[in-house]
Design a protein around this motif. Structure first.
Motif, PDB file in Angstrom:
ATOM      1  N   UNK A 174      45.978  86.527  18.201  1.00 49.25           N
ATOM      2  CA  UNK A 174      46.089  85.194  19.270  1.00 49.25           C
ATOM      3  C   UNK A 174      45.526  84.657  18.445  1.00 49.25           C
ATOM      4  N   UNK A 175      45.753  82.746  18.709  1.00 49.04           N
ATOM      5  CA  UNK A 175      45.092  81.573  17.707  1.00 49.04           C
ATOM      6  C   UNK A 175      43.212  82.308  18.390  1.00 49.04           C
ATOM      7  N   UNK A 176      42.275  81.467  17.101  1.00 47.39           N
ATOM      8  CA  UNK A 176      40.759  81.678  17.109  1.00 47.39           C
ATOM      9  C   UNK A 176      40.718  82.810  16.309  1.00 47.39           C
ATOM     10  N   UNK A 309      36.786  86.565  17.821  1.00 48.56           N
ATOM     11  CA  UNK A 309      35.577  85.714  16.846  1.00 48.56           C
ATOM     12  C   UNK A 309      34.643  86.149  17.195  1.00 48.56           C
ATOM     13  N   UNK A 310      34.673  86.269  18.621  1.00 49.83           N
ATOM     14  CA  UNK A 310      33.101  86.499  19.107  1.00 49.83           C
ATOM     15  C   UNK A 310      33.016  87.691  17.990  1.00 49.83           C
ATOM     16  N   UNK A 311      33.343  88.829  17.667  1.00 43.46           N
ATOM     17  CA  UNK A 311      33.042  89.878  17.007  1.00 43.46           C
ATOM     18  C   UNK A 311      32.737  89.770  14.972  1.00 43.46           C
ATOM     19  N   UNK A 312      33.033  88.630  14.945  1.00 45.72           N
ATOM     20  CA  UNK A 312      33.572  88.284  13.417  1.00 45.72           C
ATOM     21  C   UNK A 312      32.122  88.663  12.848  1.00 45.72           C
ATOM     22  N   UNK A 313      31.014  88.009  13.046  1.00 46.46           N
ATOM     23  CA  UNK A 313      30.014  88.648  12.849  1.00 46.46           C
ATOM     24  C   UNK A 313      29.640  89.763  12.675  1.00 46.46           C
ATOM     25  N   UNK A 314      29.346  90.331  13.360  1.00 48.29           N
ATOM     26  CA  UNK A 314      28.832  91.853  14.003  1.00 48.29           C
ATOM     27  C   UNK A 314      29.879  92.998  13.326  1.00 48.29           C
ATOM     28  N   UNK A 315      31.480  92.468  13.332  1.00 45.86           N
ATOM     29  CA  UNK A 315      32.162  93.508  12.490  1.00 45.86           C
ATOM     30  C   UNK A 315      31.355  93.292  10.426  1.00 45.86           C
ATOM     31  N   UNK A 331      41.980  81.774   9.674  1.00 48.06           N
ATOM     32  CA  UNK A 331      41.459  81.968  11.556  1.00 48.06           C
ATOM     33  C   UNK A 331      43.146  81.883  11.162  1.00 48.06           C
ATOM     34  N   UNK A 332      43.458  82.559  12.430  1.00 50.56           N
ATOM     35  CA  UNK A 332      44.586  82.998  12.780  1.00 50.56           C
ATOM     36  C   UNK A 332      44.898  81.700  13.713  1.00 50.56           C
ATOM     37  N   UNK A 333      46.343  80.344  13.775  1.00 50.90           N
ATOM     38  CA  UNK A 333      46.555  78.920  13.702  1.00 50.90           C
ATOM     39  C   UNK A 333      48.062  78.864  14.813  1.00 50.90           C
ATOM     40  N   UNK A 334      47.868  78.241  15.310  1.00 53.49           N
ATOM     41  CA  UNK A 334      49.726  78.458  15.712  1.00 53.49           C
ATOM     42  C   UNK A 334      50.865  77.983  13.993  1.00 53.49           C
ATOM     43  N   UNK A 335      51.576  78.589  14.280  1.00 56.05           N
ATOM     44  CA  UNK A 335      52.540  78.025  12.727  1.00 56.05           C
ATOM     45  C   UNK A 335      52.924  79.176  12.407  1.00 56.05           C
TER      46      UNK A 335
END
Length: 345
Positions: A174-176, A309-315, A331-335
């Protein structure tokens, strides 16, 4: 009575094939894992999914080769790591589906079987399998006089993996979502027809000093494809991974969109990492435009994880602990497709 024609006189040495099987049995045995049921030599290879720990498995299969990187291995005689490339091209794809690679089969074809050369190649395949937790449980060695020029050979690989039902990837992109890039080990196994053309343009030979690294040029360009399997599986099991993209043919431009739903794009900051010297040399020598470079090569990023996004740092920390060089790419964005920001450094 005249002696009749033998198969060996026609160019096929069955005894050499048998000698090769005996020679590689220890290498194959080193790749044994839970689920392995049979050794080399049967008409087929057996594997027990229940013994491998699966209750409701979905099978995933992948097949690949290593392209014209083989030409460099043949011309230099440096065949010890080309088998790692073969395994990597298959198992790195499997893990992108969320699957654990379980078994591997190889196909090795040549005009005249040279047992020592073939054994070195297959021992490299076994090394790649062992590093991926994947059992080398069979294969085919084909001696085909008249089909290959003297000294030439071809390689193909076939890998099967499994996942529990409902665990397939990509899922939930998903976006974000954040894009985490894992560093490559060089050119890996794509774009070598271009690489060979650039080397021809440069006027250098394979044994010339490498202009971008230590050692000679041939050895530098044969650096084996990085295996991401165990690290990627650890990240998937930790939670928060929505998709993975193996950066193969088509480079950074073509591969990440394969894991995206319609209407979403990958926004990548080209200044987030430094372009490795091998790609700088290829681009400069060939006067290559940046878009062409990005569409041809991995440019230093061999695998991309799309993560919450909330897992990016830990991963990122988990992957770094596993030995990966991790870059937050964007990141993933619309487009649609890949949207690049900045320039390659």
């Amino acid at each position: 009575m005249t002696n009749g024609l033998t198969y060996a006189q026609a160019g096929v040495d069955i005894d050499a094939g048998n000698e090769l099987v005996e020679r590689i049995k220890p290498a194959a045995k080193r790749t044994t894992r839970p689920g392995t049921m049979s050794g080399l030599g049967g008409f087929g290879a057996l594997f027990d999914l229940k013994a491998a720990g699966y209750s409701d498995p979905i099978l995933v299969a992948a097949t690949d080769g290593v392209g014209t990187k083989l030409r460099i291995a043949i011309d230099t005689g440096n065949v010890d790591t080309i088998g790692i490339d073969l395994v990597a091209m298959c198992v790195n794809d499997l893990v992108c589906q969320g699957a654990e690679p379980l078994l591997f089969l190889d196909y090795f074809a040549t005009g005249k079987l040279e047992v020592d050369q073939a054994a070195r190649i297959i021992e490299g395949i076994a090394e790649g399998c062992a590093a991926s937790g994947c059992a080398l449980i069979g294969g085919e060695t084909a001696e085909m006089p008249g089909m290959y020029h003297k000294g030439d050979f071809d390689l193909a690989g076939f890998a099967v993996g499994a996942m529990e039902r409902g665990q397939d990837l990509p899922a939930g992109v998903q976006a974000g979502d954040v894009l985490l890039g894992l560093a490559s080990n060089g050119v890996h196994s794509n774009g070598y027809s271009f690489v060979r053309k650039v080397v021809e343009l440069s006027g250098l030979t394979w044994d010339a000093p490498s202009p971008f690294s230590d050692g000679n040029l041939g050895a530098a360009l044969l650096a084996p494809t990085r295996l991401y399997v165990k690290q990627a599986l650890a990240a998937i099991r930790a939670g928060g991974v929505h998709g993975l993209a193996h950066i193969t043919g088509g480079g950074l431009t073509e591969n990440p969109p394969r894991v995206l739903p319609d209407g979403l794009a990958c926004e990548i900051d080209l200044g987030a990492w430094t372009l490795p010297p091998v790609f700088r040399w290829l681009a400069t020598t060939a006067n290559m435009a940046e878009p062409e470079l990005l569409k041809t090569f991995n440019c230093g990023i061999g695998m991309i994880l799309v993560v919450a996004e909330d897992r990016a740092e830990a991963l990122s920390a988990l992957l770094a602990e596993a030995g990966e060089t991790v870059t937050r790419l964007g990141r993933v964005v619309e487009g649609q497709g890949v949207i690049y920001r900045g320039r390659l450094l």
